[in-house]
Motif scaffolding. Structure first.
Motif, PDB file in Angstrom:
ATOM      1  N   CYS B  30       0.791  -1.156   0.040  1.00 51.12           N
ATOM      2  CA  CYS B  30      -0.051  -0.008   0.054  1.00 51.12           C
ATOM      3  C   CYS B  30       0.783   1.221   0.081  1.00 51.12           C
ATOM      4  CB  CYS B  30      -0.951   0.053   1.313  1.00 51.12           C
ATOM      5  SG  CYS B  30      -0.015   0.419   2.666  1.00 51.12           S
ATOM      6  N   CYS B  46      -1.847   2.307   8.111  1.00 52.44           N
ATOM      7  CA  CYS B  46      -3.202   2.701   7.731  1.00 52.44           C
ATOM      8  C   CYS B  46      -4.000   1.565   7.221  1.00 52.44           C
ATOM      9  CB  CYS B  46      -3.060   3.758   6.420  1.00 52.44           C
ATOM     10  SG  CYS B  46      -2.222   3.130   5.178  1.00 52.44           S
ATOM     11  N   GLU B  47      -3.363   0.576   6.631  1.00 52.55           N
ATOM     12  CA  GLU B  47      -4.168  -0.545   6.162  1.00 52.55           C
ATOM     13  C   GLU B  47      -4.587  -1.371   7.473  1.00 52.55           C
ATOM     14  OE1 GLU B  47      -4.476  -2.123   2.910  1.00 52.55           O
ATOM     15  OE2 GLU B  47      -3.946  -0.073   2.174  1.00 52.55           O
ATOM     16  N   MET B  49      -5.267  -0.139  10.285  1.00 50.46           N
ATOM     17  CA  MET B  49      -6.493   0.565  10.774  1.00 50.46           C
ATOM     18  C   MET B  49      -7.597   0.348  10.193  1.00 50.46           C
ATOM     19  SD  MET B  49      -4.257   4.293  11.357  1.00 50.46           S
ATOM     20  CE  MET B  49      -5.727   5.014  11.925  1.00 50.46           C
ATOM     21  N   SER B  50      -7.809   0.423   8.783  1.00 49.49           N
ATOM     22  CA  SER B  50      -9.021   0.355   8.076  1.00 49.49           C
ATOM     23  C   SER B  50      -9.393  -0.888   8.105  1.00 49.49           C
ATOM     24  CB  SER B  50      -9.029   1.011   6.623  1.00 49.49           C
ATOM     25  OG  SER B  50      -8.091   0.360   5.918  1.00 49.49           O
ATOM     26  N   ALA B  51      -8.589  -1.947   7.737  1.00 52.70           N
ATOM     27  CA  ALA B  51      -9.078  -3.394   7.720  1.00 52.70           C
ATOM     28  C   ALA B  51      -9.596  -3.825   8.937  1.00 52.70           C
ATOM     29  CB  ALA B  51      -8.151  -3.937   7.188  1.00 52.70           C
ATOM     30  N   GLY B  53     -10.404  -2.048  11.817  1.00 46.59           N
ATOM     31  CA  GLY B  53     -11.147  -0.972  12.572  1.00 46.59           C
ATOM     32  C   GLY B  53     -10.574  -0.501  13.751  1.00 46.59           C
ATOM     33  N   GLN B  56      -5.041   4.309  15.645  1.00 40.45           N
ATOM     34  CA  GLN B  56      -3.584   4.340  15.384  1.00 40.45           C
ATOM     35  C   GLN B  56      -2.598   3.809  16.392  1.00 40.45           C
ATOM     36  OE1 GLN B  56      -1.440   7.120  16.385  1.00 40.45           O
ATOM     37  NE2 GLN B  56       0.167   5.816  15.544  1.00 40.45           N
TER      38      GLN B  56
END
Lengths: 103, 103
Positions: B30, B46-47, B49-51, B53, B56
């Motif tokens: 990414c 970040c990956e 975090m989004s994947a 939930g 940080q």
DNA sequence: ATATAATATTAAAATAATTTGATATGTCAA
DNA sequence: TTGACATATCAAATTATTTTAATATTATAT
């Protein structure tokens, strides 16, 4: 199906790891029942208490964790309970790691 | 020498295990830096975090655990930090288990 | 049946791990 | 340099695990 996280958790305590080592290295069983000739490897609680300097309930607690994770099999033997390492679970664990992480 | 208990502990958290799976399955990185062609697999915070939930600092904490155990390598990459799975440690871990428990 | 010995369970206390929000550090781009 | 963004660290709150001591259960031997 094998619960990799649960097995890792069981192996993640130094005391429990030592117990597993003891089981893996035990050549002959402790607490043999007089008159019976079955001398299969395996250990009872008392061995862990003396070898690791732990009180009985502590040994019992950790053993339960290992048994629940499938790493140890238990078998009542006279008034003792004998414990045996379950290498099958360990092998399945490693197989799963190999798959999961493409090793 | 490898610290089997420490590695087991790192693998014993479901979030961390998922992170390891993500790293193992990541095909392309990414956050690629424009102008650079290095597209090695690897993921940045970040990956996760989004994947998963997660906020940080939580991602950061767990990543540190994995890195400390030697299971993950990290590499600063622009303003991001990229993470890569360290299969060598996993293999050494399994080797040690094989030896310790005579598998 | 009772006494003894081994193990199991329980509840409370102690310890350790995780989560969060706030803040700090570091990097890049304008 | 400043502003924006990504990650790191910290301290406090929460949650989970471990330890202990007391008690319960189970099996054996007398």
């Amino acid at each position: 199906m094998i619960d990799t996280v649960k097995i890792a958790k069981a192996l993640s305590d130094p005391i429990r790891y030592k117990m597993m080592l003891m089981l893996a290295q035990s050549e002959e069983g402790c607490c043999p029942i007089p008159g019976e000739d079955d001398q299969r490897p395996g250990l009872c609680n008392c061995e862990f208490m003396s070898a690791l300097g732990m009180i009985q309930s502590r040994v019992s607690y950790h053993m339960k964790e290992l048994v629940d994770a499938g790493l140890v099999k238990e078998e009542p033997r006279g008034k003792w309970k004998m414990y045996f390492i379950n290498t099958k679970t360990l092998r399945q664990y490693m197989e799963q790691l190999t798959q999961d992480f493409a090793l």
